[in-house]
Design a protein around this motif. Sequence first.
Motif, PDB file in Angstrom:
ATOM      1  N   CYS A   1       9.039  -2.120  -4.193  1.00 62.62           N
ATOM      2  CA  CYS A   1       9.717  -1.089  -3.400  1.00 62.62           C
ATOM      3  C   CYS A   1      11.085  -0.774  -4.015  1.00 62.62           C
ATOM      4  CB  CYS A   1       9.862  -1.508  -1.945  1.00 62.62           C
ATOM      5  SG  CYS A   1      10.498  -3.161  -1.687  1.00 62.62           S
ATOM      6  N   ASP A   2      11.709   0.306  -3.547  1.00 60.07           N
ATOM      7  CA  ASP A   2      13.004   0.722  -4.081  1.00 60.07           C
ATOM      8  C   ASP A   2      14.128  -0.181  -3.601  1.00 60.07           C
ATOM      9  OD1 ASP A   2      12.335   3.438  -5.397  1.00 60.07           O
ATOM     10  OD2 ASP A   2      11.391   3.570  -3.426  1.00 60.07           O
TER      11      ASP A   2
ATOM     12  N   GLY B   1      11.660  -2.126   2.088  1.00 59.70           N
ATOM     13  CA  GLY B   1      11.028  -3.249   2.765  1.00 59.70           C
ATOM     14  C   GLY B   1      12.066  -4.169   3.380  1.00 59.70           C
ATOM     15  N   PHE B   2      11.616  -5.045   4.249  1.00 59.44           N
ATOM     16  CA  PHE B   2      12.476  -6.063   4.861  1.00 59.44           C
ATOM     17  C   PHE B   2      11.892  -7.431   4.550  1.00 59.44           C
ATOM     18  CE2 PHE B   2      14.700  -2.787   6.870  1.00 59.44           C
ATOM     19  CZ  PHE B   2      15.764  -3.296   7.630  1.00 59.44           C
TER      20      PHE B   2
ATOM     21  N   VAL C   1      21.593  -8.814   2.779  1.00 63.20           N
ATOM     22  CA  VAL C   1      21.846  -8.381   1.404  1.00 63.20           C
ATOM     23  C   VAL C   1      20.745  -7.380   1.076  1.00 63.20           C
ATOM     24  CG1 VAL C   1      22.005  -9.029  -1.017  1.00 63.20           C
ATOM     25  CG2 VAL C   1      22.906 -10.560   0.748  1.00 63.20           C
ATOM     26  N   ILE C   2      21.143  -6.202   0.597  1.00 60.74           N
ATOM     27  CA  ILE C   2      20.163  -5.171   0.258  1.00 60.74           C
ATOM     28  C   ILE C   2      20.002  -5.161  -1.255  1.00 60.74           C
ATOM     29  CG2 ILE C   2      19.530  -2.746   0.460  1.00 60.74           C
ATOM     30  CD1 ILE C   2      21.404  -2.543   2.859  1.00 60.74           C
ATOM     31  N   LEU C   3      18.815  -5.577  -1.711  1.00 64.58           N
ATOM     32  CA  LEU C   3      18.499  -5.630  -3.133  1.00 64.58           C
ATOM     33  C   LEU C   3      17.825  -4.333  -3.547  1.00 64.58           C
ATOM     34  CD1 LEU C   3      16.948  -9.230  -3.222  1.00 64.58           C
ATOM     35  CD2 LEU C   3      19.340  -8.574  -3.638  1.00 64.58           C
ATOM     36  N   SER C   4      18.111  -3.874  -4.750  1.00 62.27           N
ATOM     37  CA  SER C   4      17.482  -2.662  -5.250  1.00 62.27           C
ATOM     38  C   SER C   4      16.716  -2.958  -6.520  1.00 62.27           C
ATOM     39  CB  SER C   4      18.512  -1.561  -5.497  1.00 62.27           C
ATOM     40  OG  SER C   4      19.424  -1.938  -6.506  1.00 62.27           O
TER      41      SER C   4
ATOM     42  N   GLU D   1       0.826  -1.211   0.000  1.00 63.08           N
ATOM     43  CA  GLU D   1       0.000   0.000   0.000  1.00 63.08           C
ATOM     44  C   GLU D   1       0.858   1.258   0.000  1.00 63.08           C
ATOM     45  OE1 GLU D   1      -3.722   0.464   2.128  1.00 63.08           O
ATOM     46  OE2 GLU D   1      -3.426  -1.520   2.996  1.00 63.08           O
ATOM     47  N   VAL D   2       1.930   1.251   0.779  1.00 60.27           N
ATOM     48  CA  VAL D   2       2.827   2.412   0.809  1.00 60.27           C
ATOM     49  C   VAL D   2       3.440   2.635  -0.565  1.00 60.27           C
ATOM     50  CG1 VAL D   2       4.979   3.321   1.766  1.00 60.27           C
ATOM     51  CG2 VAL D   2       3.312   2.243   3.281  1.00 60.27           C
ATOM     52  N   VAL D   3       3.862   1.544  -1.212  1.00 60.01           N
ATOM     53  CA  VAL D   3       4.458   1.654  -2.546  1.00 60.01           C
ATOM     54  C   VAL D   3       3.444   2.221  -3.531  1.00 60.01           C
ATOM     55  CG1 VAL D   3       5.382   0.357  -4.492  1.00 60.01           C
ATOM     56  CG2 VAL D   3       6.166  -0.155  -2.172  1.00 60.01           C
TER      57      VAL D   3
END
Length: 410
Positions: free
Chosen positions: A356-357, A335-336, A378-381, A318-320
């Motif tokens: 999400c970004d 997000g997580f 790991v931070i995915l974009s 919803e935020v996205v």
Amino acid sequence: MTTTTDEGPRVLLGVGGGIAAYKVCELLRRLTESGHRVRVIPTRDALRFVGEPTWAALSGEPVTTEVWSDVAQVPHVRLGQGADLVFVAPATADLLAKAAHGIADDLLTNTLLTARCPVVFAPAMHTEMWEHPATQANVATLRERGCVVIEPAVGRLTGADSGKGRLPDPEALFDAARRALARGAPNTARDLTGRHVVVSAGGTREPIDPVRFIGNRSSGLQGYALARTALARGARVTLVAANVALPDPAGADVVPVGSAREMREAVLKAAADADAVVMAAAVADFRPSGYEDMKIKKTAGAEPAPIRLVENPDILAEVVRASRAVGARHQVVVGFAAETNDVLENGRQKLARKGCDLLVVNEVGERLTFGAPDNAAVILSADGAAVDVPRGSKDALADVVWDLVAARLV
């Protein structure tokens, strides 16, 4: 960069004329015992609450309010020039106004004009004074200039009054000072200045009856680390906290919630004017379809009635959607994903599904992440990049997240 000498980082502790000055004695003790060299600069009115001998004894440094003391050393210039941090607590409405308008009528206000290090204000005053448009305009001015102005806590004030305006506890103030020092020079310390960020933390609970609920193991530690590091970098922080037994981060506007639906309402409301939203909370995917008003009793020899589950709202999605709507404010949404198996593959699928970004993906389990002081992720974009964050403190991971968010803000 923080000065490193045999005497430790140099902190100037400005003390305003408010009853909360007594709390600053404990902050001073924590600073000196952790290796900081602290010079206390009180206002004249501050000495009405805590006397000069107390400050001198606790700091081991001379104490004066006047620019005319030790004139040969030019203290109104030299003190600010040589400091690694200026921390003002309690920062009264009068002090905030003088700082915002460049008024220099004592040693502390002169020092604020000469300081080229991080400057942190911890306001304390009655709610009406804090909420007055003049005070809010002064706070906005100071934040625009790169100062950190901590949001006051909510609680008991002087007399019978309660509300927003209470000075945070010394432990929280010490943590804010330590983080400001750790960030180093002002041009790198506050890259989120003027930004409003929303962080969710903890784990939602879905009630079954008055004493039972469906929940998860989330402690809220990572979300609180994200809030603290954002505050240290100059952001205004709204922290939506679900069932967390942690002290409020000094300066955050904390909104306590219980269930996923309560979190949805709080997050969407706070996100309306946010520059970034970081959904670190563990939100229950399902909730019981019904709620029993009375405790469900065990009947000997009888099978318990099954609990039917229904799906909870997807807050992140919803935020996205709201952030991508035509005419919507540009937002960075994070997000997580807490995964127990096929961590990266499940994370990539979730990133594509949510839109999400950034997505912070980590492996969880009974002895992994939940309640632990450290984390790895790991931070995915959305552009396909991936940043591997090795195991370390949750604060360290939080700073990497904010680095990536700051680079995407416009």
